[in-house]
Design a protein around this motif. Structure first.
Motif, mmCIF file in Angstrom:
data_model
loop_
_atom_site.group_PDB
_atom_site.id
_atom_site.type_symbol
_atom_site.label_atom_id
_atom_site.label_comp_id
_atom_site.label_asym_id
_atom_site.label_seq_id
_atom_site.Cartn_x
_atom_site.Cartn_y
_atom_site.Cartn_z
ATOM 1 N N HIS A 225 0.840 -1.208 0.000
ATOM 2 C CA HIS A 225 0.000 0.000 0.000
ATOM 3 C C HIS A 225 0.876 1.259 0.000
ATOM 4 N N ASN A 226 1.899 1.270 0.839
ATOM 5 C CA ASN A 226 2.757 2.446 0.943
ATOM 6 C C ASN A 226 3.563 2.672 -0.332
ATOM 7 N N GLN A 227 4.046 1.594 -0.927
ATOM 8 C CA GLN A 227 4.823 1.732 -2.160
ATOM 9 C C GLN A 227 3.987 2.313 -3.289
ATOM 10 N N ALA A 228 2.684 2.087 -3.257
ATOM 11 C CA ALA A 228 1.812 2.637 -4.296
ATOM 12 C C ALA A 228 1.745 4.160 -4.237
ATOM 13 N N LEU A 229 2.181 4.748 -3.119
ATOM 14 C CA LEU A 229 2.147 6.197 -2.971
ATOM 15 C C LEU A 229 3.433 6.876 -3.429
ATOM 16 N N VAL A 230 4.473 6.111 -3.714
ATOM 17 C CA VAL A 230 5.738 6.707 -4.147
ATOM 18 C C VAL A 230 5.523 7.456 -5.460
ATOM 19 N N GLY A 231 5.969 8.710 -5.478
ATOM 20 C CA GLY A 231 5.776 9.565 -6.650
ATOM 21 C C GLY A 231 4.512 10.398 -6.593
ATOM 22 N N ARG A 249 0.967 13.846 8.964
ATOM 23 C CA ARG A 249 0.067 12.732 8.684
ATOM 24 C C ARG A 249 -0.830 13.088 7.512
ATOM 25 N N THR A 250 -0.998 12.132 6.604
ATOM 26 C CA THR A 250 -1.913 12.322 5.496
ATOM 27 C C THR A 250 -3.347 12.093 5.971
ATOM 28 N N ALA A 251 -4.303 12.408 5.109
ATOM 29 C CA ALA A 251 -5.705 12.181 5.469
ATOM 30 C C ALA A 251 -5.986 10.693 5.658
ATOM 31 N N THR A 252 -5.210 9.840 4.989
ATOM 32 C CA THR A 252 -5.370 8.394 5.131
ATOM 33 C C THR A 252 -4.560 7.832 6.294
ATOM 34 N N ASN A 253 -4.018 8.716 7.132
ATOM 35 C CA ASN A 253 -3.318 8.365 8.375
ATOM 36 C C ASN A 253 -1.914 7.820 8.137
ATOM 37 N N HIS A 254 -1.338 8.053 6.975
ATOM 38 C CA HIS A 254 0.055 7.678 6.731
ATOM 39 C C HIS A 254 0.973 8.731 7.355
ATOM 40 N N ILE A 255 1.985 8.288 8.084
ATOM 41 C CA ILE A 255 2.987 9.193 8.633
ATOM 42 C C ILE A 255 4.028 9.480 7.555
ATOM 43 N N VAL A 256 4.356 10.760 7.372
ATOM 44 C CA VAL A 256 5.335 11.166 6.366
ATOM 45 C C VAL A 256 6.425 11.992 7.040
ATOM 46 N N HIS A 257 7.679 11.591 6.850
ATOM 47 C CA HIS A 257 8.835 12.356 7.323
ATOM 48 C C HIS A 257 9.392 13.145 6.138
ATOM 49 N N PHE A 258 9.777 14.406 6.378
ATOM 50 C CA PHE A 258 10.289 15.231 5.285
ATOM 51 C C PHE A 258 11.191 16.328 5.839
ATOM 52 N N PRO A 259 12.133 16.837 5.014
ATOM 53 C CA PRO A 259 12.959 17.959 5.461
ATOM 54 C C PRO A 259 12.105 19.201 5.684
ATOM 55 N N ALA A 260 12.382 19.898 6.775
ATOM 56 C CA ALA A 260 11.573 21.075 7.095
ATOM 57 C C ALA A 260 11.815 22.223 6.131
ATOM 58 N N GLY A 261 13.023 22.297 5.530
ATOM 59 C CA GLY A 261 13.320 23.354 4.570
ATOM 60 C C GLY A 261 13.728 24.651 5.248
ATOM 61 N N PRO A 262 14.109 25.656 4.432
ATOM 62 C CA PRO A 262 14.588 26.926 4.998
ATOM 63 C C PRO A 262 13.504 27.712 5.726
ATOM 64 N N GLN A 263 12.264 27.520 5.349
ATOM 65 C CA GLN A 263 11.146 28.162 6.045
ATOM 66 C C GLN A 263 10.231 27.056 6.585
ATOM 67 N N PRO A 264 10.591 26.513 7.738
ATOM 68 C CA PRO A 264 9.880 25.335 8.256
ATOM 69 C C PRO A 264 8.401 25.621 8.500
ATOM 70 N N PRO A 265 7.550 24.665 8.175
ATOM 71 C CA PRO A 265 6.138 24.811 8.531
ATOM 72 C C PRO A 265 5.975 24.655 10.037
ATOM 73 N N ALA A 266 4.849 25.070 10.546
ATOM 74 C CA ALA A 266 4.559 24.936 11.972
ATOM 75 C C ALA A 266 3.603 23.769 12.190
ATOM 76 N N PRO A 267 3.699 23.122 13.341
ATOM 77 C CA PRO A 267 2.701 22.096 13.656
ATOM 78 C C PRO A 267 1.288 22.650 13.514
ATOM 79 N N LEU A 276 8.721 10.076 -1.720
ATOM 80 C CA LEU A 276 9.929 9.597 -2.389
ATOM 81 C C LEU A 276 10.292 8.168 -2.003
ATOM 82 N N HIS A 277 9.907 7.758 -0.805
ATOM 83 C CA HIS A 277 10.298 6.426 -0.320
ATOM 84 C C HIS A 277 9.210 5.896 0.590
ATOM 85 N N ALA A 278 9.014 4.564 0.545
ATOM 86 C CA ALA A 278 7.996 3.928 1.372
ATOM 87 C C ALA A 278 8.610 2.836 2.221
ATOM 88 N N GLY A 279 8.332 2.874 3.515
ATOM 89 C CA GLY A 279 8.646 1.780 4.413
ATOM 90 C C GLY A 279 7.361 1.100 4.840
#
Length: 289
Positions: A225-231, A249-267, A276-279
């Motif tokens: 299921h997770n691999q189907a989301l790659v891309g 977290r996505t609407a489907t409850n998948h946890i996603v880790h990502f770089p915060a970037g130069p202007q990090p979003p807030a919780p 990019l990758h699925a575990g």
């Protein structure tokens, strides 16, 4: 009013239905009770703990107010971006509640529907009040109404009297429904329950073997299921930002880790990211805007 106040402050609202039926509270006959939990990011000056939790209030519902009607009323709250309710006993999941997944755009397409076993004989002994066929009918109805819905479940293996054939029914159900995730456990006695007095207990070694087999297959399905989301590009509700790293977290409850970037979003922010990758249990991605 409480929901609206929290929504306007950017909080996520999760409804946690408690299956309490036909009880009396303060002399008023009620059909059920539901916890409304309000989640919010930690604000400045609050404890430096990753994640967020604001608190819970108990909402009591009059007998004429069904849970589906409550969902519709909450979904109409101005400023509310996401609405999620976590679980329902299969015997209580009716057409009105399922229809909400088609009618309410902000209702997250994720649902926990605990099956416990794929054997009718075991379900009867568990006093679950539904059959495997009835459960599968509800799964099919949910997917007709919301094709992108992600389903999770609970399973107990090794319930007293469970045979190899009974357990194979649970494995067949897993392969049929292909749950996105599940919580699975070996049966253990609980005081003052009928099953604690059953004499046909399953050997602990057999229970462990069955649990390992179930979890191994679930991990394979979850990874697929997770691999189907790659891309794919997904919307993420940010839950935590720690240094250069963020997760949400996505609407489907998948946890996603990502770089915060130069202007990090807030919780509490909603951001778009590309996977990019699925575990087995989480995804990795990058912000796209």
């Amino acid at each position: 009013q409480t929901v609206a106040a929290h929504a306007l402050r950017g909080y996520k609202v999760t409804l946690l239905p408690m299956l309490l039926h036909t009880f009396c509270f303060w002399g008023i006959g009620l059909s059920g009770g539901y916890w409304l939990s309000f989640h919010a990011p930690w604000r400045a000056g609050a404890p430096s703990v990753a994640g967020f939790w604001e608190g819970c209030v108990l909402a009591t519902l009059a007998a004429t107010l069904l849970f589906g009607a409550l969902l519709r009323r909450v979904a109409a709250t101005p400023g509310l971006r996401r609405l999620r309710f976590t679980t329902s006993h299969p015997k209580d999941l009716g057409p009105d509640l399922m229809q909400c997944f088609a009618d309410l755009d902000i209702l997250c397409p994720h649902f926990h529907l605990p099956v416990q076993s794929g054997s009718d004989a075991v379900l009867i002994r568990m006093n679950r009040h539904y059959t495997v066929a009835e459960y599968l009918d509800k799964v099919a109805a949910l997917r007709r109404l919301r094709p992108d819905i992600a389903l999770a479940t609970d399973v107990i293996v090794g319930f007293p009297g469970e045979t190899d054939e009974d357990f194979q029914g649970t494995m067949d159900l897993l392969n049929t429904v292909r749950f996105h995730s599940s919580f699975s456990f070996r049966y253990s006695d609980r005081p003052h329950t009928r099953s604690a007095d059953f004499t046909d207990k399953v050997d602990e070694r057999v229970k462990q073997e069955r649990l390992a087999a179930f979890q191994a297959r679930q991990n394979e399905i979850s990874l697929e299921h997770n691999q189907a989301l790659v891309g794919c590009e997904v919307e993420i509700l940010v839950e935590a930002v720690e240094g250069a790293d963020a997760k949400g977290r996505t609407a489907t409850n998948h946890i996603v880790h990502f770089p915060a970037g130069p202007q990090p979003p807030a919780p509490g922010d909603l951001v778009q990211a590309r996977v990019l990758h699925a575990g087995m249990h989480a995804l990795k991605g990058e912000l796209v805007r």
